[in-house]
Design a protein around this motif. Structure first.
Motif, PDB file in Angstrom:
ATOM      1  N   GLU A  11      26.277  21.046  27.518  1.00  0.00           N
ATOM      2  CA  GLU A  11      27.608  21.542  27.846  1.00  0.00           C
ATOM      3  C   GLU A  11      28.512  20.416  28.337  1.00  0.00           C
ATOM      4  O   GLU A  11      29.720  20.430  28.099  1.00  0.00           O
ATOM      5  N   LEU A  12      27.933  19.433  28.999  1.00  0.00           N
ATOM      6  CA  LEU A  12      28.713  18.319  29.543  1.00  0.00           C
ATOM      7  C   LEU A  12      29.059  17.268  28.495  1.00  0.00           C
ATOM      8  O   LEU A  12      30.162  16.718  28.490  1.00  0.00           O
ATOM      9  N   TRP A  13      28.129  16.996  27.584  1.00  0.00           N
ATOM     10  CA  TRP A  13      28.280  15.850  26.704  1.00  0.00           C
ATOM     11  C   TRP A  13      28.444  16.193  25.224  1.00  0.00           C
ATOM     12  O   TRP A  13      28.727  15.307  24.422  1.00  0.00           O
ATOM     13  N   THR A  14      28.283  17.466  24.838  1.00  0.00           N
ATOM     14  CA  THR A  14      28.505  17.912  23.455  1.00  0.00           C
ATOM     15  C   THR A  14      27.916  16.914  22.444  1.00  0.00           C
ATOM     16  O   THR A  14      28.651  16.171  21.766  1.00  0.00           O
ATOM     17  N   PRO A  15      26.586  16.852  22.325  1.00  0.00           N
ATOM     18  CA  PRO A  15      25.930  15.850  21.466  1.00  0.00           C
ATOM     19  C   PRO A  15      26.425  15.818  20.026  1.00  0.00           C
ATOM     20  O   PRO A  15      26.565  14.734  19.438  1.00  0.00           O
ATOM     21  N   PHE A  16      26.724  16.988  19.428  1.00  0.00           N
ATOM     22  CA  PHE A  16      27.170  17.001  18.031  1.00  0.00           C
ATOM     23  C   PHE A  16      28.490  16.261  17.863  1.00  0.00           C
ATOM     24  O   PHE A  16      28.694  15.527  16.894  1.00  0.00           O
ATOM     25  N   PHE A  17      29.380  16.452  18.814  1.00  0.00           N
ATOM     26  CA  PHE A  17      30.661  15.750  18.756  1.00  0.00           C
ATOM     27  C   PHE A  17      30.454  14.258  18.982  1.00  0.00           C
ATOM     28  O   PHE A  17      31.120  13.422  18.356  1.00  0.00           O
ATOM     29  N   LEU A  18      29.512  13.927  19.867  1.00  0.00           N
ATOM     30  CA  LEU A  18      29.179  12.525  20.112  1.00  0.00           C
ATOM     31  C   LEU A  18      28.663  11.855  18.839  1.00  0.00           C
ATOM     32  O   LEU A  18      29.086  10.747  18.488  1.00  0.00           O
ATOM     33  N   PHE A  19      27.770  12.544  18.119  1.00  0.00           N
ATOM     34  CA  PHE A  19      27.241  11.996  16.875  1.00  0.00           C
ATOM     35  C   PHE A  19      28.348  11.844  15.832  1.00  0.00           C
ATOM     36  O   PHE A  19      28.366  10.883  15.058  1.00  0.00           O
ATOM     37  N   GLY A  20      29.271  12.807  15.818  1.00  0.00           N
ATOM     38  CA  GLY A  20      30.393  12.737  14.878  1.00  0.00           C
ATOM     39  C   GLY A  20      31.272  11.529  15.140  1.00  0.00           C
ATOM     40  O   GLY A  20      31.667  10.818  14.201  1.00  0.00           O
ATOM     41  N   MET A  21      31.587  11.275  16.417  1.00  0.00           N
ATOM     42  CA  MET A  21      32.407  10.117  16.747  1.00  0.00           C
ATOM     43  C   MET A  21      31.668   8.816  16.463  1.00  0.00           C
ATOM     44  O   MET A  21      32.262   7.839  16.019  1.00  0.00           O
ATOM     45  N   ALA A  22      30.354   8.810  16.712  1.00  0.00           N
ATOM     46  CA  ALA A  22      29.552   7.617  16.412  1.00  0.00           C
ATOM     47  C   ALA A  22      29.563   7.335  14.912  1.00  0.00           C
ATOM     48  O   ALA A  22      29.652   6.169  14.484  1.00  0.00           O
ATOM     49  N   ALA A  23      29.508   8.411  14.104  1.00  0.00           N
ATOM     50  CA  ALA A  23      29.546   8.253  12.647  1.00  0.00           C
ATOM     51  C   ALA A  23      30.878   7.655  12.200  1.00  0.00           C
ATOM     52  O   ALA A  23      30.929   6.822  11.283  1.00  0.00           O
ATOM     53  N   ILE A  24      31.969   8.055  12.847  1.00  0.00           N
ATOM     54  CA  ILE A  24      33.290   7.528  12.503  1.00  0.00           C
ATOM     55  C   ILE A  24      33.374   6.039  12.831  1.00  0.00           C
ATOM     56  O   ILE A  24      33.933   5.247  12.062  1.00  0.00           O
ATOM     57  N   VAL A  25      32.799   5.657  13.967  1.00  0.00           N
ATOM     58  CA  VAL A  25      32.789   4.237  14.350  1.00  0.00           C
ATOM     59  C   VAL A  25      31.974   3.421  13.351  1.00  0.00           C
ATOM     60  O   VAL A  25      32.386   2.332  12.933  1.00  0.00           O
ATOM     61  N   ILE A  26      30.823   3.959  12.944  1.00  0.00           N
ATOM     62  CA  ILE A  26      29.983   3.269  11.954  1.00  0.00           C
ATOM     63  C   ILE A  26      30.726   3.125  10.627  1.00  0.00           C
ATOM     64  O   ILE A  26      30.687   2.067   9.982  1.00  0.00           O
ATOM     65  N   LEU A  27      31.418   4.193  10.210  1.00  0.00           N
ATOM     66  CA  LEU A  27      32.204   4.145   8.973  1.00  0.00           C
ATOM     67  C   LEU A  27      33.289   3.083   9.067  1.00  0.00           C
ATOM     68  O   LEU A  27      33.542   2.349   8.098  1.00  0.00           O
TER      69      LEU A  27
END
Length: 299
Positions: A11-27
């Motif tokens: 609830e605090l860190w929303t892992p799915f959204f974190l992975f999504g943002m990490a994917a954007i940085v990698i892209l």
């Protein structure tokens, strides 16, 4: 701290959204690295500053919409305005400038985008963002958006896109696409400050609570249902009678509301002040460079 101990890691860190943002940085790093070398080797590489700005903007956007700040924004209006300031006043110019010009040219090379060129007129982008931002903070609309998840996400996405359209006129990541001179950019920044002031003033000088989501437990718990797993009504029991949002708020509801408006206005003034100083410096340097150039007619 701030009641965050009552929420789970997810609830605090929303892992799915974190992975999504990490994917954007990698892209991003793929496009400015291997992809550029393969498809556009003649283009200059992204600078260290651009890379830093992109990663920073991604981290800030994640914290505002997926990290603890997002959760806090549902409990205190001040944090909500911190999130708005980060999302629409700080992140967009960093995001636009972080992406090299050759990527922008490639992204909008298709003839399809010419159909939307009129939407990028400076006056339209100026009015569109400020209008949507101000309408969003009309109490009835704000409470409705915050308690309807799909509309909430869609409205936030539209706000981000229109904020980028507005900031594009000022930052001009592709120099040949710039529609404004330096002097007009300074006037444009000033106009933005003027148009955003009424919404902030309305919030700062209000004598009563404007938003039910931060004062009415039944409305608040509906909004919290999109942030927590399970039954959000369990949060009402933490404060006992008259609990709900007031249990997590560090101050009086009206004081929280006023502080939120002040935070928004201060961040706006700070960002616009920095941008104005930068534009003025560039204009001053350009004018003096032209004055110092020898006149061929007098040679």
């Amino acid at each position: 701290m701030l009641g965050l101990e009552y929420f789970t890691f997810e609830e605090l860190w929303t892992p799915f959204f974190l992975f999504g943002m990490a994917a954007i940085v990698i892209l991003y790093f793929y496009l400015i690295g291997p992809w550029r070398l393969k498809h556009m080797p003649g283009e200059p590489p992204a600078t260290a500053l651009q890379k830093t700005m992109f990663v920073t903007s991604a981290v800030l956007l994640y914290l505002s919409h997926g990290g603890p700040l997002s959760l806090l924004g549902h409990m205190m209006f001040t944090f909500h305005m911190v999130n708005m300031s980060i999302s629409y006043l700080i992140v967009p110019p960093m995001f636009l400038l972080a992406i090299p010009a050759f990527l922008w040219r490639r992204a909008f090379a298709a003839a399809f985008w010419s159909k939307f060129s009129k939407l990028m007129h400076p006056i339209i982008t100026l009015v569109l963002f400020n209008m949507l931002f101000s309408i969003y903070h009309v109490p009835m609309i704000h409470d409705y958006v915050m308690t309807h998840f799909t509309i909430h996400r869609l409205y936030y996405l539209i706000l981000f896109i229109t904020s980028c359209m507005m900031w594009w006129q000022i930052t001009s990541p592709v120099s040949e696409w710039s529609r404004l001179t330096d002097l007009k950019k300074m006037a444009y920044v000033f106009a933005n400050g003027v148009l955003l002031t009424p919404a902030c003033a309305l919030i700062i000088f209000a004598k009563n609570s404007m938003y039910a989501i931060y004062s009415d437990p039944s409305v608040w718990v509906t909004a919290m249902g999109y942030c927590v797993s399970g039954d959000p009504s369990r949060l009402l029991d933490l404060g006992g009678i008259g609990g709900g949002p007031t249990f997590f708020n560090l101050m009086d509801v009206v004081e929280d509301q006023q502080l939120g408006g002040i935070v928004m206005k201060l961040v706006q003034e700070l960002m616009y002040g920095i941008i104005l100083a930068y534009i003025f410096k560039q204009w001053f340097k350009k004018e003096h460079t032209e004055d110092e150039m020898p006149n061929p007619g007098t040679a």
